[in-house]
Scaffold this active site. Sequence first.
Site, PDB file in Angstrom:
ATOM      1  N   HIS A 124       0.832  -1.261   0.037  1.00 58.70           N
ATOM      2  CA  HIS A 124       0.144   0.067  -0.079  1.00 58.70           C
ATOM      3  C   HIS A 124       0.921   1.319  -0.116  1.00 58.70           C
ATOM      4  CE1 HIS A 124       0.418  -0.166   4.468  1.00 58.70           C
ATOM      5  NE2 HIS A 124       0.621   0.982   4.235  1.00 58.70           N
ATOM      6  N   ASP A 154       0.130  -7.494   1.290  1.00 55.83           N
ATOM      7  CA  ASP A 154       0.457  -6.374   1.627  1.00 55.83           C
ATOM      8  C   ASP A 154       2.030  -5.992   1.453  1.00 55.83           C
ATOM      9  OD1 ASP A 154       0.081  -3.450   1.615  1.00 55.83           O
ATOM     10  OD2 ASP A 154       0.068  -3.513   3.859  1.00 55.83           O
ATOM     11  N   SER A 231       4.854   2.573   7.877  1.00 51.54           N
ATOM     12  CA  SER A 231       4.592   1.036   6.871  1.00 51.54           C
ATOM     13  C   SER A 231       5.619   0.904   6.153  1.00 51.54           C
ATOM     14  CB  SER A 231       3.536   1.716   6.071  1.00 51.54           C
ATOM     15  OG  SER A 231       2.042   1.711   6.573  1.00 51.54           O
TER      16      SER A 231
END
Length: 389
Positions: A124, A154, A231
């Site tokens: 993402h 992911d 992230s």
Amino acid sequence: MTVRLGKSVTYLSLMALGAAAAMFATHLMPTSTPLVTPSLAQLPAPLPAGNDINFIARAVEQVGPAVVRIDASRTVQTRVPAIFNDPFFQEFFGPMMPPRSREERGVGSGFIISSDGLILTNAHVVESANRVRVTLKDGRTFEGQVLGQDRLTDVAVVKVNANNLPVVRLGNSDNLRPGEWAIAIGNPLGLDNTVTAGIISATGRSSGDIGVPDKRVGFIQTDAAINPGNSGGPLLNQRGEVIGMNTAIIGGAQGLGFAIPINTAQRIANQLIANGRVDHPFLGIRMANLTPEVQQRLNANPNSPVRVQESSGVLIFQVLPNSPAARAGLRPGDVIRRINGQTITKADQVQQMVESIGIGRTMELEVRRGSQTLTVAVQPAPLPAQASR
């Protein structure tokens, strides 16, 4: 970069500062009793030479140079609704403005796994990016190429053209235990090379547990504080080995962060590097956890398409046409009780077993169909491309 999934889960990254306190009790002795000098056997044993109270700092010094900042930008088209191009509207309001484009930017983290420029991050972080810029701790900046990304886990791999880069050392996430130390490095809110620490709170959290049922990951849970920009950054053990990739938090909660186990991330990355894609296995069923309450509601609803006699297991409520499940003879209303002899109580278990068994290998499902117990052999097939999006 922040991506909101559903109502409660925000993909970003992890780690919160964990601390422990010890309490010491002092016992008062009568003044008439002389103080006793403790013998050597009564004194606390010295810490082993391998223990280091500054192990977090040592781990960061070792891994920090291999943690990168990822700036991703994408162009988004603003479309004019078709109705405004109708001649009737244009007669009164004139011609509409042409579609406009705007640039969206996000910041994430990543870590270098090979000295020739292979970098792991979250899918993402780089999804739909037109440009990916990678910045090292020493200030060097490179243009990055996305070799592949897998939305179901992911995980993404980015390549930069460079050599002799610092790299991380990968650990083994299969051996993690709740209570172990966990250290995170990343770029939360654009604050590069931020370090946080906590513990492993739990392992094997299913995607359903944390509110992202479309993901195929058994997450590591940690009590670390999480902010946008972490992230894709590494989660380390006390030896400075990468044990996970920070990826998600539950919005509105504190101390609930999640990371992709590094064994999962490495397995997916190897496929992305080799093929640019990942082939996930699937059965072709939609399913739900069966409980006494669910059983009662189904059987009491006159419009329910199925009736069940079981109060536990996994209920199949749809079988996709031409799928492995359909070819094997599974039907809506079947209740999965065991797979390869292992008792099944949750839909996440079915998904995890399909993923671990892989494409083309036979699974034996014990199902209840009405009052009958059947054994159905089924072979997972590659997940159709459109289903993985």
